[in-house]
Design a protein around this motif. Sequence first.
Motif, short mmCIF file in Angstrom:
data_model
loop_
_atom_site.label_atom_id
_atom_site.label_comp_id
_atom_site.label_asym_id
_atom_site.label_seq_id
_atom_site.Cartn_x
_atom_site.Cartn_y
_atom_site.Cartn_z
N SER A 178 0.81 -1.21 -0.10
CA SER A 178 0.18 -0.16 0.00
C SER A 178 1.10 1.66 -0.10
O SER A 178 0.77 1.90 -0.90
N TRP A 203 1.38 4.15 -2.77
CA TRP A 203 0.74 5.62 -2.33
C TRP A 203 2.00 6.60 -2.79
O TRP A 203 1.89 7.17 -3.56
N ASN A 204 3.66 5.91 -2.64
CA ASN A 204 4.93 6.45 -2.86
C ASN A 204 4.65 7.15 -5.30
O ASN A 204 5.10 7.39 -5.34
N CYS A 221 -5.24 6.34 -5.34
CA CYS A 221 -5.48 5.96 -3.99
C CYS A 221 -6.87 5.18 -3.86
O CYS A 221 -6.87 4.66 -2.90
N GLN A 239 -7.25 2.29 -0.49
CA GLN A 239 -5.40 2.87 0.43
C GLN A 239 -6.29 3.39 1.67
O GLN A 239 -5.83 2.48 2.56
N GLY A 264 6.12 8.82 1.88
CA GLY A 264 4.97 9.32 1.33
C GLY A 264 4.61 10.62 2.03
O GLY A 264 3.97 11.82 0.92
N SER A 315 -4.92 13.16 3.29
CA SER A 315 -4.59 11.36 3.78
C SER A 315 -5.60 10.99 4.68
O SER A 315 -6.64 9.92 4.39
#
Length: 216
Positions: free
Chosen positions: A64, A68-69, A92, A97, A120, A147
Amino acid sequence: MSTRKDIAERNDRALLQAARDVLAEDGVHASVAAIAARAGVGIGSLYRRYQTKEELFQRLSLLSLDHWNEAAEQGLADPDPWAGLAGFVRGCIEFGQGSLGPIAGAIEVTEEMSTKSRRGDELLDALVRRAHESGVLRADVTALDISLLIEQLGRSPVVDQLRKQGRDDLLPAAAGARRRLIAIALDGLRPGPGPLPGAPPDEILFTGRWTDRPDA
């Protein structure tokens, strides 16, 4: 003809997807038996690949973080600051995510997980800073807001319920409705007429769940 390696890799992908799906439905109480059954493999096969449930969840967390990165790097590579940020958020969310939220605090955070998580954070900060500087993101939206938004929309209760009910006939409509909600949420990130309510969320709200409580 499939080789033993091909079969092992296919089983591993099935296990990881099953773990993600069962986590979304059952949270941290997701059982190894349920994950194996969802993947269509025996429990023995699962334990040959992952010695413990924690090890499986740690592997899922690393994948995960990698996604994300990679999504953030792709966003920064886009010359359009808004398109880059929106593409990151959408990618994402659609990846699911936020489905790993339930295991926060239930597994050990490895050094590799910490390193990738810090990377990240740096990438998201860069995406948000670029969007702010270009004026396409409302000034009071923070990286942590982004986020938390991804986590909140990373799973769909309606889709989860329909899957449990076996209502495959309604899944396309639910997926379409979810895409509309994502578009509505993204539109809300653009500069608006009034400020957001309250103070920005504190970092502890997002990261504190993955560490021991101070009084533990």
